[in-house]
Scaffold this motif. Structure first.
Motif, short mmCIF file in Angstrom:
data_model
loop_
_atom_site.label_atom_id
_atom_site.label_comp_id
_atom_site.label_asym_id
_atom_site.label_seq_id
_atom_site.Cartn_x
_atom_site.Cartn_y
_atom_site.Cartn_z
N GLU A 177 40.41 -36.10 -34.10
CA GLU A 177 41.56 -35.23 -33.87
C GLU A 177 42.83 -36.05 -33.72
N SER A 178 42.76 -37.15 -32.97
CA SER A 178 43.94 -37.99 -32.77
C SER A 178 44.35 -38.65 -34.08
N MET A 179 43.39 -39.06 -34.89
CA MET A 179 43.70 -39.70 -36.17
C MET A 179 44.41 -38.73 -37.11
N LEU A 180 43.90 -37.51 -37.22
CA LEU A 180 44.52 -36.52 -38.11
C LEU A 180 45.89 -36.09 -37.60
N ALA A 181 46.03 -35.98 -36.28
CA ALA A 181 47.32 -35.57 -35.72
C ALA A 181 48.39 -36.63 -35.97
N GLU A 182 47.98 -37.88 -36.05
CA GLU A 182 48.94 -38.97 -36.23
C GLU A 182 49.38 -39.13 -37.68
N ALA A 183 48.54 -38.66 -38.63
CA ALA A 183 48.84 -38.84 -40.05
C ALA A 183 49.75 -37.72 -40.55
N PRO A 184 50.75 -38.03 -41.36
CA PRO A 184 51.58 -36.98 -41.96
C PRO A 184 50.73 -36.08 -42.86
N GLN A 185 51.14 -34.83 -42.99
CA GLN A 185 50.36 -33.89 -43.77
C GLN A 185 50.22 -34.33 -45.23
N GLU A 186 51.28 -34.94 -45.79
CA GLU A 186 51.21 -35.34 -47.19
C GLU A 186 50.24 -36.50 -47.42
N GLN A 187 49.83 -37.19 -46.36
CA GLN A 187 48.85 -38.27 -46.47
C GLN A 187 47.51 -37.88 -45.85
N ALA A 188 47.27 -36.59 -45.72
CA ALA A 188 46.05 -36.13 -45.04
C ALA A 188 44.79 -36.58 -45.77
N GLY A 189 44.81 -36.55 -47.10
CA GLY A 189 43.62 -36.96 -47.84
C GLY A 189 43.29 -38.42 -47.62
N GLY A 190 44.30 -39.29 -47.69
CA GLY A 190 44.07 -40.71 -47.45
C GLY A 190 43.61 -40.97 -46.03
N ALA A 191 44.21 -40.28 -45.06
CA ALA A 191 43.81 -40.47 -43.66
C ALA A 191 42.38 -40.00 -43.44
N ALA A 192 42.03 -38.85 -44.01
CA ALA A 192 40.66 -38.35 -43.88
C ALA A 192 39.67 -39.32 -44.52
N ALA A 193 40.04 -39.91 -45.67
CA ALA A 193 39.17 -40.87 -46.33
C ALA A 193 38.97 -42.11 -45.47
N ILE A 194 40.05 -42.57 -44.81
CA ILE A 194 39.93 -43.72 -43.92
C ILE A 194 38.97 -43.41 -42.77
N GLY A 195 39.10 -42.20 -42.20
CA GLY A 195 38.20 -41.81 -41.11
C GLY A 195 36.75 -41.76 -41.54
N GLU A 196 36.49 -41.15 -42.71
CA GLU A 196 35.12 -41.06 -43.20
C GLU A 196 34.57 -42.43 -43.59
N THR A 197 35.42 -43.30 -44.13
CA THR A 197 34.98 -44.66 -44.46
C THR A 197 34.62 -45.41 -43.19
N SER A 198 35.42 -45.24 -42.14
CA SER A 198 35.12 -45.87 -40.85
C SER A 198 33.78 -45.38 -40.31
N TYR A 199 33.53 -44.09 -40.51
CA TYR A 199 32.25 -43.48 -40.08
C TYR A 199 31.08 -44.17 -40.79
N GLN A 200 31.18 -44.28 -42.13
CA GLN A 200 30.10 -44.89 -42.90
C GLN A 200 29.95 -46.38 -42.57
#
Length: 538
Positions: free
Chosen positions: A393-416
């Protein structure tokens, strides 16, 4: 005048409809996430049946199991940023279609090679789906309070999928052939594709500058090499092995070059300035540490339940089920906890609760202690899910909406990446603590002791071949050494979790909420992306 009034009324109804439908959008996104999460674990119970039917070699079997997570992890950034450029819904729907086709291909595979290719295509589809779900969620829930509720439901569904995979696979294998574990995806994708096309809104990022194809391929190759090397380490391969060193070195070099390239570009594929924001970089680090603890502990706990307590696979799954139920509960109440305590206290407390659960589980011994295991797994599941929820939640809140896809990908990559590191690191600690206890077992030859030092399962096989008092002594020594190694691994994990609690102190103390206006999905015949100016980032 009448036309203007009518148009304004229509616009208000359209906006109200979009607001009411955002929870329906969440249901569609969670359904797709459930399929991806289930597919990541459903094959585990089918491996013996696949081995008996297709007769794969040892290397082919390894690729059958590992191709999906490897390809998925490698392509998350590529497809996450591509969705920002060409449309997140478009990438998601293409992922649905590819996932369905690949599932049919895997179900009907008659050779190991075909199954490996199908699993790779499933990984591509999963990489298209996973970041898109989070980035669309970020779009349709601009208000942070509502988005926290949505992320809680999203994370609870992910926990359900991870647990349902083995149980669903076991049920299908009892009634059908192994291909049915893939075939079940097809009807769900056939429903998700048209429903998603009708209900999901389209959105893109800023679209400034060309998409960095070379950078995307560098990121994919680098992540593939690093994750492959980490997985080989976790599988017990020697660090000096060229098949371990080469992927790690090549992957690391590609990622370093990728970072340098992104810093030089005027329109980077991934805005690395996000990592200069303490909340974003800290959230990513917390995700890695939380997954590092979770996956490594689950793997070792499953071995303990089956090889030390001698429980069946079904009994093992049922013993681990409270962990998933607790994680689901944490996801559902996470939004309320976040509003009350804020990201800093919530994530730090989640790490501390998980560390307490891990230390509690050091009381596990050679005999079954069901109440202890139940308590430890419940606290472990709740604490880790609270941590992951607050971090995402904190990661997505910090990322601008126009970069949401890249931010989500970074989060999922960190997960993996955290999952791979957890298996490698905690597995290495376990092996280092386990093997020395088998070097001087009375009556056991040195060659047999060396073979038994590879794993507890292999030690049981060696003991069975030896038989007599020597076999019995080796079996007892191996079991005792495994329990001792388990305790050491748990203590190391507790230390890492406490490190995560300290790291979480860099997160914001309060959850800053600013109201946002929900974007209205554009009609399908209009190619222009919806306006982003109405979104207010927290």
């Amino acid at each position: 005048m009448l036309g203007t009034t009518t148009a304004a009324a229509a616009l208000r109804r359209r906006a109200a409809g979009a607001g009411a439908n955002r929870w329906v959008v969440l249901v569609v996104l969670c359904t797709s996430l459930l399929l991806v999460a289930v597919d990541a674990t459903v094959l585990h119970v089918a491996v013996p049946a696949v081995t008996e039917d297709l007769r794969p070699s040892a290397i082919e079997l390894l690729w059958i199991v590992d191709t999906y997570p490897l390809v998925c992890a490698a392509l998350l950034i590529l497809f996450g940023t591509l969705g920002d450029r060409v449309g997140r819904r478009r990438v998601l729907l293409l992922g649905y279609a590819l996932f369905g086709v690949a599932s049919a291909m895997a179900a009907l595979a008659d050779t190991a090679q075909v199954l490996i290719v199908a699993r790779a295509l499933l990984g591509v589809g999963g990489a298209m789906i996973m970041p898109a779900t989070l980035s669309i969620l970020r779009q349709v829930f601009p208000d942070r309070r509502e988005r926290a509720v949505a992320i809680g439901i999203w994370s609870a569904v992910a926990a359900v999928g991870a647990a349902v995979g083995p149980l669903l696979g076991g049920f299908l294998l009892e009634h059908f052939w192994w291909g049915s574990v893939f075939l079940v995806n097809i009807p769900l994708m056939l429903v998700s594709l048209p429903v998603g096309r009708l209900l999901l809104p389209e959105s893109t990022g800023s679209g400034d500058g060309p998409w960095d194809v070379v950078g995307a391929l560098m990121a994919a190759g680098g992540l593939f090499g690093v994750v492959l090397g980490v997985k080989r380490l976790g599988g017990g391969e020697q660090m000096a092995s060229p098949f371990t060193v080469l992927p790690l070195v090549v992957g690391t070099v590609l990622l370093v070059l990728f970072v340098r390239r992104q810093r030089r570009r005027r329109h980077p594929l991934v805005d690395l300035k996000l990592f200069s924001r303490p909340a974003f970089s800290t959230s990513v680090g917390c995700i890695v540490l939380a997954m590092l603890a979770l996956v490594g502990l689950e793997l070792i706990a499953a071995q303990y339940l089956q090889l030390v307590l001698r429980l069946s696979p079904l009994e093992t799954g049922l013993r681990l089920l409270p962990l998933t139920v607790a994680a689901m509960a944490a996801g559902l109440v996470g939004a309320r906890l976040l509003r009350r305590f804020g990201p800093r206290r919530m994530v730090a407390a989640g790490f501390c609760l998980t560390a307490f659960a891990v230390v509690l589980l050091t009381a596990m011994g050679r005999e079954d202690n069901a109440p202890l295991l139940l308590s430890g797994f419940v606290l472990l599941g709740f604490g880790l899910e609270v941590t992951l929820f607050g971090s995402y939640e904190s990661m997505l809140a910090e990322a601008p909406q126009e970069q949401a896809g890249g931010a989500a990908a970074i989060g999922e990559t960190s997960y993996q990446l955290g999952a791979g590191l957890g298996i490698a690191l905690l597995g290495s600690v376990m092996n280092a603590a386990y093997a020395p206890g088998l070097k001087a077992v009375p009556g056991v030859p040195a060659s047999a002791s060396a073979a038994a030092g590879h794993s507890l399962g292999e030690a049981y096989e060696v003991a069975g071949r030896l038989g007599g008092s020597a076999g019995g002594a080796l079996r007892r020594a191996a079991r005792d050494s495994f329990v001792q190694g388990l305790h050491m691994t748990l203590l190391v994990s507790a230390g890492l979790l406490l490190l995560g609690a300290v790291m979480a102190l860099r997160l914001p103390r309060l959850m800053q909420c600013e109201a946002g206006v929900v974007e209205v999905p554009a009609p399908r015949e209009v190619a222009h992306p919806p306006a982003r100016d109405s979104l207010l980032r927290s």
